[in-house]
Design an enzyme around this catalytic site. Sequence first.
Site, PDB file in Angstrom:
ATOM      1  N   SER A  36       0.828  -1.204   0.000  1.00  0.00           N
ATOM      2  CA  SER A  36       0.000   0.000   0.000  1.00  0.00           C
ATOM      3  C   SER A  36       0.860   1.251   0.000  1.00  0.00           C
ATOM      4  CB  SER A  36      -0.912   0.002   1.234  1.00  0.00           C
ATOM      5  OG  SER A  36      -1.710  -1.162   1.261  1.00  0.00           O
ATOM      6  N   GLU A  50       4.304 -19.240   8.360  1.00  0.00           N
ATOM      7  CA  GLU A  50       3.786 -19.836   7.132  1.00  0.00           C
ATOM      8  C   GLU A  50       4.823 -19.783   6.008  1.00  0.00           C
ATOM      9  OE1 GLU A  50       0.434 -17.620   5.700  1.00  0.00           O
ATOM     10  OE2 GLU A  50       1.419 -15.687   5.999  1.00  0.00           O
ATOM     11  N   ASP A  58       1.983  -8.249   9.975  1.00  0.00           N
ATOM     12  CA  ASP A  58       3.305  -8.856   9.833  1.00  0.00           C
ATOM     13  C   ASP A  58       4.406  -8.009  10.460  1.00  0.00           C
ATOM     14  OD1 ASP A  58       2.041 -10.811   8.297  1.00  0.00           O
ATOM     15  OD2 ASP A  58       2.402  -9.732   6.429  1.00  0.00           O
TER      16      ASP A  58
END
Length: 323
Positions: free
Chosen positions: A110, A226, A132
């Site tokens: 962004s 992840e 994050d």
Amino acid sequence: MGVNALRRLAVLTSGGDASGMNAAIRAVVRTAIYKNMEAYGVHQGFEGLINGDLKRMYAGSVADIIQRGGTVLRTSRSEDFKSVVGLEKARDTLHSWNIENLVVIGGNGSLKGGYELSKLGINVIGIPASIDNDVVYTRSIGFDTSVNVVLEAINRIRDTASSHGRNFIIEVMGRACGEIALAAGVAGGAESILIPEIAPDLDQIIEKINKGIERGKIHSIIIVAEGVYSTMQLRDIIESKTGHDTRVSILGHIQRGGTPTAQDRILASQMGKAAVDLIEANKRNLMVACDGNRMFSIPLQEIVNGKRTLELGMFELVRILSI
């Protein structure tokens, strides 16, 4: 641009939602009104900016949202905005509304989008919001809430792990950044943490579990960011080399939502006000940042070209405390 352009601002949220975004929207709108500026909300992020989905916002427009997760302005990931045509449409939308200033609340993607728009003459002020916590030089809105969600899950899973004498692998979000895994792992007393910044040492994980078993430990908690390693494959390896039942829990998007913590609400409120202060002072194309209790600003160009470095001392702390 008209004579009122510098007294108007628009605000949007973009990319992945983060708890605390609503608190930031509220702070931007109410600070603008306090300073006799007009505030406009852009719905659906940069996609809404391209399509002209703007609406004037008042003090009442942001009432009772400080405690809500997500974003009342909604968000999106816009492919059109990545093109020159999309950027020009976004700029033209702001010009048609006689708006010169845009506050962008979001993460790296962004802020990069905001920087590209700033090259077309729009004054863009960024507010970092990313669970994050991967934006350089600052703490991001949403990170503290996400870590606390993961921590609550660790606490609950540890209860059942202890009751059944099982190992648990908990997969958390983070993409290319191990901040959530590391912070939640330290706070939750995890035995091992796998993060993208450090190559996984499976032998060390197995050795630690086996040593624990030798001294009577009946369970272990392993946190995996992840994408670092297949949690299912890791489960099979641990079971085959320790003989202990091992389960997997993938927390997924529950880490994004929920009521923001006090820390995230305060940070978002401070950053929202600081963004409007910069606009009032005619400061251009900056991101609001926070280092501890100190608020400051950094050029957007430096943000989009920077690279965050993880505090690896935390990783060493886990290794020491999980003996």
